[in-house]
Design an enzyme around this catalytic site. Structure first.
Site, PDB file in Angstrom:
ATOM      1  N   CYS A 165       0.818  -1.209   0.000  1.00  0.00           N
ATOM      2  CA  CYS A 165       0.000   0.000   0.000  1.00  0.00           C
ATOM      3  C   CYS A 165       0.856   1.265   0.000  1.00  0.00           C
ATOM      4  CB  CYS A 165      -0.921   0.015   1.207  1.00  0.00           C
ATOM      5  SG  CYS A 165      -1.924  -1.466   1.296  1.00  0.00           S
ATOM      6  N   CYS A 210      -2.262   8.560   7.178  1.00  0.00           N
ATOM      7  CA  CYS A 210      -0.938   8.385   7.780  1.00  0.00           C
ATOM      8  C   CYS A 210      -1.018   8.457   9.290  1.00  0.00           C
ATOM      9  CB  CYS A 210       0.026   9.472   7.296  1.00  0.00           C
ATOM     10  SG  CYS A 210       0.453   9.317   5.566  1.00  0.00           S
TER      11      CYS A 210
END
Ligand code: PLP
Ligand code: PLP
Lengths: 122, 378, 378, 122
Positions: free
Chosen positions: D33, D102
């Site tokens: 990813c 994130c």
């Protein structure tokens, strides 16, 4: 859009005006469509000795009338009848495609004027 | 040269040229992550903010396009769901043609008639709206005859019925107030080159929450609504032009109105002539006349020979033979419609120029009438 | 600043800027009949002739658009009749997205696979063509990995089967020969801002006799194929840029090849790195690398900090999280695809800059690998 | 695209590196990813006295790791556990919407490191 010759005839139309003493008159077109041309001819011994015209229409219509009048003045009726659409366009250094119909209209008016003269003579 | 064809296009003004020239230095691709890209991104987003201020909307509601035509096409062809669409009968071809495409895709399109001044009646719009109506498109002001529509009233009708309103404001932006929110408009088209900005750029205001399909798809720029590398220098120039136009609007429009009124009164003295469009509800810079017994194209060319630049009808239909659909829609006879000339004023024009244009028109009309087989009657 | 992102966009070159600045003076609307309009019309038509010379086609075959994205959209969405469409799996989004729209309209769309270098096999195209195939779209060179396709062979296959071929030549025009006739292509897209011309303008070559529906309809400009007031100054600038690019192509491409080869050999020395795309059949200005164990975006930003402007994948997908569809199509593992960096050279680049870029890349890759939890293996 | 603070943490990552003598280690994400974060913590008396991290990912991932390490160093495990995604984003002066994930990843790695420490202590 227009050739220099078209613009020249448009700026300085030749033989423009009504001939009061015309021997033949012919009109073609319709104001509804935006173009009407009227040709006047004076004939002596089978020759067009004088031409006049009146035009309602675009620059191409005016230039075409002027050009055709110049092309036929001094010519015999025979010769005048033989002028083609292409000949007028060529005489004018070309015409935009959507303006080509002006030449048909001018020829139609001229032919009507000749016919008008011939029928009057009968 | 006396340029009186500002509805067709305008010269790029000095301040805009400077902004564009500067923007040519910002050459990165706004989608690039590096410093050069970031600079370009900032230039685009600052311009979006400037344009949003000029349109009194939020930056997220501004979608940059390649011009008014693309904005109009996007507004119509971007409709996500089929249904009934109403367009006024005097829209610009860039609305009417896409409306025609919608018909082929299964939409039902009807034209809203106008009165002899070119006005759309809001009540008529209310009557024509149906349950399945998805969009009404009425231009803010007509590009030929200059009539300004009661868009706020039309907007109210649309809002009340839950129907989207598209307003083509290409001719009004920078000349009269264009406030999508006050108009109750959901989609508003504007174009740069009509307001002294560069050609090839425009924008569509898309009200928050309004769903559209993109016309140009690809890289996903303009939040997916308009792909293609952003025309950075064009966008910067457009924003500058919009900022200046809106800032100067009030004073400049008043100045133009005075010139326009003098032009109208001067041209009205030419016999067998009449003004088209609404005498009061018209663009501050537009005078549109019919001169009977002559044809518009030859008048335009003869005026051009005299250094006066004007148009018949709209620029883009200048090369067609059909008389303007706008003039037909306000009920003009075809032969009269052929004799129309449009004068549209702008920044550089002065009182002296207007006087010269009037005199030149008098001469040209007289000359063409001499040539015409029609004298005083058809 | 060392700009190595010429595939994303290029700075406008001096000669073009001059041409554009001059063209801003020609402000008339090309559709206006008067002298100012005629001048603008002439500028557009002269530019069309210039571009036609650069593409070795006739001016009537050039349709100006707002860029490569619009050209690609027009080529695909403009197809007049439904049928089967083949697109390579590594096309630019501005081909793939419109292909998706076609599917919604009842077209059947299939993707042509590519080998590990990104090459399309012409024989494979021949096998995939069906009786109802209406279009094949294969890009001339890929914007990410730089692989140049055997378009002439693919064109021959299409011609033999009577199928239209669209070639997206946005990345090749001005770098290698783009000759639609020799390619047997019917539609070819090009864009101005990739060859030192202004942004917001491009063109589609439409072979004589090929029928397309317009995407933007309205005033009927570009012979009805693309309405909208012509972007005169953009078109003039594009033509100038094309003229120069084609004139200088041979010498400049040879120069770029040398720089590229040095770049490739320098970067190849970085451990755990590999070149993507074909080692020989590639754009003269493209070097595309994967650096294992690091992620491309952080490499791009860190290089930008060092004054080196490069990209991950294509500029327009820089802001997406998905690894590039191109790298996936050539069989890269996802984790490797994430670590890709594209270097694209151009006019201003020198040997010294290339050396600096190599050194900077070594440093940045090392630094990021220090940060990375993966050391020498995944 | 990124705030000055994000760029500062990206340029000058704080507490970066492996802690050889870590009391807890946690890894989150997947190279497939495009983002993997590993957090190392050293704990004394319920307090994180030292932090380290290794990150494979974009600038936002690196900056987020750096920011979080700064935010938790010197804090109790309790406090560290209470750090939210929003708090990190705020600490960084904002993050672009597509980079918000994130912060989840960083918190996941941290929580795994704490869990790893707690489980090792049992
Ligand atoms: C009312 C109106 N709408 C749309 C357009 C099209 O805008 P553009 O020339 O930017 O494509 C024009 C002008 O051409 C216009 O006058
Ligand atoms: C191969 C390719 N096709 C199309 C485009 C789109 O062109 P434009 O940026 O002019 O819209 C690009 C570049 O963005 C490209 O690289």
């Amino acid at each position: 859009m227009y050739s220099e010759k078209v613009m020249d005839h448009f700026r300085n139309p030749r033989n423009q005006g009504k001939l009061e003493d015309a021997d033949g008159v012919g009109t073609a077109g319709n104001p509804i469509c935006g173009d009407v041309m009227r040709f006047y001819i004076k004939v002596r011994n089978g020759k067009i000795i004088k031409t006049g015209w009146e035009t309602f229409g675009c620059a191409a219509a005016i230039a075409t009338s002027s050009a055709l009048s110049e092309m036929i003045t001094g010519k015999s009726l025979e010769e005048a009848r033989k002028v083609t659409r292409e000949a007028i366009a060529e005489y004018l250094g070309g015409l935009p495609p959507i303006k080509k119909h002006c030449t048909s209209l001018a020829l139609e008016a001229l032919k009507k004027a000749i016919k008008n003269y011939e029928e009057a003579g009968k | 040269m006396i340029y009186l064809d500002h509805a067709a296009t305008t010269p790029v003004r000095k301040e805009v040229l400077e902004a564009v020239t500067e923007a040519f230095e910002i050459f990165g691709n706004p989608s690039s992550l590096h410093a050069a890209g970031t600079k370009a991104r900032e230039a685009v987003e600052e311009s979006r903010e400037t344009l949003a201020r000029a349109l009194r909307c939020s930056p997220e509601e501004v979608v940059f396009t390649s011009g008014g035509t693309e904005a109009n096409n996007l507004a119509l062809k971007g409709l996500p769901e089929r249904g009934h669409v109403l367009v006024s009968s005097i829209e610009h071809p860039s609305v009417l043609e896409p409306a025609g495409s919608l018909e082929k895709l299964g939409f039902e399109v009807e034209r809203i008639p106008v009165d002899r001044f070119g006005l759309v009646d809001p009540e008529r719009v209310a009557e024509m709206i149906r349950k399945d109506t998805v969009l009404v498109s009425v231009m803010h002001a007509n590009n030929e005859i200059g009539t300004v529509q009661p868009v706020r009233e039309i907007g109210k009708v649309c809002r009340d019925s839950g129907v989207l309103l598209h307003v083509d404001a290409v001719q009004t932006f920078g000349k009269i107030e264009v406030d999508p929110k006050r108009m109750n408009a959901d989609l508003v088209s504007v174009s740069s080159h009509k307001i002294y900005g560069p050609k090839g750029v425009g924008a569509l205001f898309v009200r928050e929450g309004v769903k559209l399909k993109p016309l140009l798809s690809g890289g996903g720029q303009e939040r997916g609504l308009r792909s293609g590398t952003e025309n950075v220098q064009g966008i910067v120039g457009f924003a500058k032009a919009a900022e200046l136009a809106v800032a100067e609007m009030e004073t400049e429009s008043r100045r133009l109105e005075r010139l326009r009124d003098r032009l109208i009164s001067g041209l009205s003295e030419i016999p067998d002539s009449f003004l088209n469009g609404h005498p009061k509800k018209r663009l501050p810079n537009n005078a549109h006349f019919c001169f009977r017994f002559i044809e518009g194209e030859s008048a335009v060319l003869m005026l051009s020979e005299e250094g006066i630049m004007v148009s018949t009808a709209s620029a883009c239909s200048s090369r067609k033979l059909e008389p303007s659909h706008v003039l037909r829609a306000i009920g003009l006879r075809r032969e009269e419609a052929h004799g129309s000339v449009r004068y549209t004023l702008g920044l550089g024009n002065t009182k002296e120029q207007v006087e010269k244009a009037i005199e030149a028109t008098e001469r040209v009309v007289e000359k063409l009438r001499e040539i015409s087989p029609f004298k005083g009657k058809w």
